[in-house]
Design an enzyme around this catalytic site. Sequence first.
Site, mmCIF file in Angstrom:
data_model
loop_
_atom_site.group_PDB
_atom_site.id
_atom_site.type_symbol
_atom_site.label_atom_id
_atom_site.label_comp_id
_atom_site.label_asym_id
_atom_site.label_seq_id
_atom_site.Cartn_x
_atom_site.Cartn_y
_atom_site.Cartn_z
ATOM 1 N N CYS A 27 0.834 -1.186 0.000
ATOM 2 C CA CYS A 27 0.000 0.000 0.000
ATOM 3 C C CYS A 27 0.875 1.244 0.000
ATOM 4 O O CYS A 27 2.066 1.180 0.252
ATOM 5 C CB CYS A 27 -0.863 0.009 1.245
ATOM 6 S SG CYS A 27 -1.738 -1.531 1.494
ATOM 7 N N GLN A 28 0.264 2.347 -0.278
ATOM 8 C CA GLN A 28 0.986 3.617 -0.246
ATOM 9 C C GLN A 28 0.273 4.574 0.700
ATOM 10 O O GLN A 28 -0.954 4.661 0.711
ATOM 11 C CB GLN A 28 1.027 4.222 -1.651
ATOM 12 C CG GLN A 28 1.694 3.317 -2.663
ATOM 13 C CD GLN A 28 2.924 3.960 -3.304
ATOM 14 O OE1 GLN A 28 3.197 5.141 -3.152
ATOM 15 N NE2 GLN A 28 3.685 3.166 -4.023
#
Lengths: 298, 298
Positions: free
Chosen positions: B2-3
């Site tokens: 994820c970011q």
Amino acid sequence: MCQLLGMNSRLPASLTLSFTGFSQRGGCTDHHADGWGIAFFESEGNLPGKAARYFVDKESASTSAIAQMLRSYPIKSHNVVAHVRKATVGAVTLENCHPFVRELWGRYWFFAHNGDLKEFNPPLHGSFRPVGSTDSEQAFCWLLQELNKSHATVPSVQELTHTLAELVPQISQHGTFNFLLSNGQALWAHASTKLTYVQRQHPFCKVQLKDEDVTVDLSELNGPDDRLVIVVTEPLTTNETWVPMENGELLAFVDGEPVARALCKATLTPVAAAAAAQREKEEAAKAAALAACCTSAA
Amino acid sequence: MCQLLGMNSRLPASLTLSFTGFSQRGGCTDHHADGWGIAFFESEGNLPGKAARYFVDKESASTSAIAQMLRSYPIKSHNVVAHVRKATVGAVTLENCHPFVRELWGRYWFFAHNGDLKEFNPPLHGSFRPVGSTDSEQAFCWLLQELNKSHATVPSVQELTHTLAELVPQISQHGTFNFLLSNGQALWAHASTKLTYVQRQHPFCKVQLKDEDVTVDLSELNGPDDRLVIVVTEPLTTNETWVPMENGELLAFVDGEPVARALCKATLTPVAAAAAAQREKEEAAKAAALAACCTSAA
């Protein structure tokens, strides 16, 4: 006065129709222009979802960009709580816009209130504290705090209705306490002075919207298995049988029909009673002025 | 993976630029297409607001109608937490989309996490329970539960950083625990493996966005009093000085600068250590394959 809108449905139902008419009350056909909000559990396939979606705005619902997006967005839900606000207590800030949202027992809860409470300052020693300055959010926090004391986990709809019926009079003795509450499993509605509901099911008819000069054929929007209940402060249509709720009546709706009922009788505190008498006097004067105006205009 | 994207600003700052580049990572320039979310405190005039706005979607941020509205909506905020999700643990449902939101001490708290935790099953006996099925929401609930035990009301940013530094290793020993947290007064960032930040202030320069072939002149968007910090998993621009955070570093940002720092040293549990070793092996293999591919293509 604020306006409430709740929906409970057996199958995922579109918000578009009800929200379109209701959101007109935020500035176009009514004077409720002090913020609005809508919270709903987005359906997962044909099942009621647990995920909360929550949109509020200070801008009038009739002109807000977020409301505009919602009117065209294909949202489907089993349980909806919406509110258009006319500020009576608390500054007009975003954190004072209903519905309010909290988590309890691993479920989100939505709450919207219409009315005002006098000298209601309950002890909030639990984990639910108001972020804004409204009596409504305070009442919601107190309700959750007390529900949390009464049950260790999500109880049945019947049990929760029973507990609510014990708690509600402790608030409604302080003033007008029309509210909508949902945890995604049911929609609870309590009428202190003004709430009305309609049940829609097969065969669906054509309805005439009250806030717009539009007729909608519900049979084109619904199938034979659809069944839903709409609860509002004022009827949204002119040709359906809206059932006014009794004073003190608490109803729980599941699958588009009432499944539990209780009467929450409260005796108003002296301050709340004085405020209610004053409000009645003002409303009577307003009605008389309107009648006189209509007579002279005729 | 994820970011994460966080922003903390001295003055109300527009989300548009950062969110535009970041949301491209939801499907266009990256493979993060399993949902996204953004939560922020809408500024009240020049002051940080208390009201929470919160948008999540299961649809890719590069195509979502809600993301589209946000890219054109003139939102101003002092504190933002955003997330683009690649599901590793938990089903891809709306309730599993970060950021998560809860209320504690009369303030909303946002939390977004990047990484995964092994065998993290803390006792949740308090009033914070996960609605979804992610290890991230479980970690958030446990953090709030323990913060609530340590303080009776909102402590200072320094005190809260101190308490967090005691709690974080109890989670980060279970795996990768990069996170962003905000209560509207500050933005906390903890790097377990990967977070980097940039501070922007007068004189503002032209920046080259990494995810789009676009150069933006920040001096046209900011005044001499503006100062802000952007914290992300991967740098958003190619010509700014991004500061990588140390492993175990916890930073608190207020008014667009770091105001408190702590090191949260944890020894990985055997299971977490084995998972980390496996991940490193896979990443090395991926890098080697990429290098071989580039060589053969050249």
